[in-house]
Write a protein that holds these residues in place. Sequence first.
Motif, PDB file in Angstrom:
ATOM      1  N   PHE A 178       0.828  -1.212   0.000  1.00 20.99           N
ATOM      2  CA  PHE A 178       0.000   0.000   0.000  1.00 20.99           C
ATOM      3  C   PHE A 178       0.861   1.261   0.000  1.00 20.99           C
ATOM      4  CE2 PHE A 178      -3.649  -2.259   2.463  1.00 20.99           C
ATOM      5  CZ  PHE A 178      -4.112  -2.808   1.289  1.00 20.99           C
ATOM      6  N   GLU A 222       0.167   5.034  -0.500  1.00 21.22           N
ATOM      7  CA  GLU A 222      -0.575   5.357   0.732  1.00 21.22           C
ATOM      8  C   GLU A 222       0.299   6.288   1.573  1.00 21.22           C
ATOM      9  OE1 GLU A 222      -3.997   5.350   2.543  1.00 21.22           O
ATOM     10  OE2 GLU A 222      -3.772   3.772   1.063  1.00 21.22           O
ATOM     11  N   SER A 242      -2.477   5.112   7.963  1.00 21.95           N
ATOM     12  CA  SER A 242      -3.537   5.036   6.948  1.00 21.95           C
ATOM     13  C   SER A 242      -3.494   3.702   6.199  1.00 21.95           C
ATOM     14  CB  SER A 242      -3.443   6.205   5.970  1.00 21.95           C
ATOM     15  OG  SER A 242      -2.214   6.208   5.304  1.00 21.95           O
ATOM     16  N   ARG A 255      -6.460   0.964   6.151  1.00 24.04           N
ATOM     17  CA  ARG A 255      -6.963   0.428   4.882  1.00 24.04           C
ATOM     18  C   ARG A 255      -7.011  -1.094   4.929  1.00 24.04           C
ATOM     19  NH1 ARG A 255      -4.211   1.457  -1.067  1.00 24.04           N
ATOM     20  NH2 ARG A 255      -5.432  -0.108  -2.167  1.00 24.04           N
ATOM     21  N   ARG A 285      -9.920  -2.138   7.024  1.00 23.35           N
ATOM     22  CA  ARG A 285     -11.171  -1.995   6.277  1.00 23.35           C
ATOM     23  C   ARG A 285     -11.345  -3.131   5.281  1.00 23.35           C
ATOM     24  NH1 ARG A 285      -9.523   3.319   6.068  1.00 23.35           N
ATOM     25  NH2 ARG A 285      -8.902   3.093   3.896  1.00 23.35           N
ATOM     26  N   GLU A 286     -10.259  -3.494   4.585  1.00 18.24           N
ATOM     27  CA  GLU A 286     -10.329  -4.601   3.626  1.00 18.24           C
ATOM     28  C   GLU A 286     -10.711  -5.907   4.324  1.00 18.24           C
ATOM     29  OE1 GLU A 286      -6.803  -5.130   1.306  1.00 18.24           O
ATOM     30  OE2 GLU A 286      -7.252  -3.423   0.000  1.00 18.24           O
TER      31      GLU A 286
END
Length: 176
Positions: free
Chosen positions: A96, A102, A107, A111, A114-115
């Motif tokens: 990322f 990213e 962050s 991410r 969230r994935e």
Amino acid sequence: MVEKKEEGGDKQSKEYRKSLGQNDPVRSSAKIAELLSVGEKTVRRAAEYTQAVDTIVANTGIKASDILSGRMTGFQDDIKALSELDADSQKRIAHFILEEGEADLESATNRLKREKQDKLLKEAEEKEKLVRGFRLNFKLKDYINIYNQLLGLLYHYLGQCIQFYRRKLQGHLYSL
């Protein structure tokens, strides 16, 4: 810098007797701290950070310079936390940041979370669909079974009624 003590040696020496009992030997981190004019805890934290970087490098295959140069931006605690994740998560977060641009470790980690949440949610939805389908199929099968049982009972009852009326009719005909 820091020298390793010899194995064995004279057990009667004054230095050896000093190291026994309540006189603890001097830690390597204390010697390094004294040489660099920093605190001992600073040296220990730097050692932990170095181990974290080594773990990430070993698990992801990225260069240590990517972390140390600031390409992977984050606090030391973020680097330590990253090193404690499984290898696949470390690789994904490094991808990322280094490949997809990213902003920082925080962050990229968010991410990844969230994935993972999205993946779990999707799996849960698929399982729910299967359960719903099973319930619908199960209910339909139940209705079909009940219908078949009722038909069987109806045919049986009709058969008995026909036999009853046949006997009655036959008995009536004989009486004439």
